[in-house]
Write an enzyme that holds these catalytic residues in place. Sequence first.
Site, PDB file in Angstrom:
ATOM      1  N   THR A   1       3.939  -3.453   1.863  1.00 47.90           N
ATOM      2  CA  THR A   1       2.667  -3.868   2.466  1.00 47.90           C
ATOM      3  C   THR A   1       1.792  -2.662   2.781  1.00 47.90           C
ATOM      4  O   THR A   1       0.573  -2.703   2.595  1.00 47.90           O
ATOM      5  CB  THR A   1       2.912  -4.710   3.731  1.00 47.90           C
ATOM      6  OG1 THR A   1       3.701  -5.850   3.374  1.00 47.90           O
ATOM      7  CG2 THR A   1       1.613  -5.164   4.368  1.00 47.90           C
ATOM      8  N   CYS A   2       2.407  -1.587   3.223  1.00 41.37           N
ATOM      9  CA  CYS A   2       1.648  -0.382   3.577  1.00 41.37           C
ATOM     10  C   CYS A   2       0.953   0.218   2.364  1.00 41.37           C
ATOM     11  O   CYS A   2      -0.200   0.647   2.444  1.00 41.37           O
ATOM     12  CB  CYS A   2       2.583   0.649   4.215  1.00 41.37           C
ATOM     13  SG  CYS A   2       3.508   0.017   5.623  1.00 41.37           S
ATOM     14  N   SER A   3       1.652   0.223   1.231  1.00 45.17           N
ATOM     15  CA  SER A   3       1.121   0.838   0.005  1.00 45.17           C
ATOM     16  C   SER A   3       0.252  -0.092  -0.818  1.00 45.17           C
ATOM     17  O   SER A   3      -0.582   0.367  -1.594  1.00 45.17           O
ATOM     18  CB  SER A   3       2.268   1.331  -0.876  1.00 45.17           C
ATOM     19  OG  SER A   3       2.915   2.423  -0.271  1.00 45.17           O
TER      20      SER A   3
ATOM     21  N   THR B   1       6.101   1.971   1.552  1.00 48.88           N
ATOM     22  CA  THR B   1       6.676   0.638   1.711  1.00 48.88           C
ATOM     23  C   THR B   1       5.676  -0.385   1.167  1.00 48.88           C
ATOM     24  O   THR B   1       4.481  -0.107   1.076  1.00 48.88           O
ATOM     25  CB  THR B   1       7.024   0.356   3.185  1.00 48.88           C
ATOM     26  OG1 THR B   1       5.855   0.499   3.975  1.00 48.88           O
ATOM     27  CG2 THR B   1       8.107   1.314   3.683  1.00 48.88           C
TER      28      THR B   1
END
Length: 159
Positions: free
Chosen positions: A47-49, A45
């Site tokens: 922000t996560c990546s 996703t």
Amino acid sequence: MSIQTGDTLPDVVVQQVGESTEPVNTRELLGTGKAVLFAVPGAFTPTCSEQHLPGFIEKFDAFKAQGVDVACLSVNDPFVMQAWAKSQQVPDGLKMLADGNADFTRALGLELDASGYGMGVRAKRFALYAEDGVVKQLFVEAPGEFRVSSAEHVLSQLS
């Protein structure tokens, strides 16, 4: 009720991914020494990546220099976590944990209902610092935010 500072981490089996996948007990994995566990709502996703995991990869050596183990948790299956770790070039030693059924996330009381986005139950974005399995610091993000669980913020709180 969610886990609080001073609480002991729950004892749940998750999948640790690397070249292979193996079940690990969270208390055994995080119950001795110093550890930071950070959770993301989903592998791959935005922000996560783009920020969360990359920040911990960038600061991994700084955590290790302080004797702190680092683990990343997501409510994804181990195959997704394995592919994500490979695509992000996660260094050896940064533990990638798949909590496919959200058992550990629920035991922490940090689950997020992302059904409105077609994602089902996920982990809230958070980080915690534990010593010998006891939570010393807890950083849970407000919905839609990314500040207090960042590698930079967590590292600054340990110094």
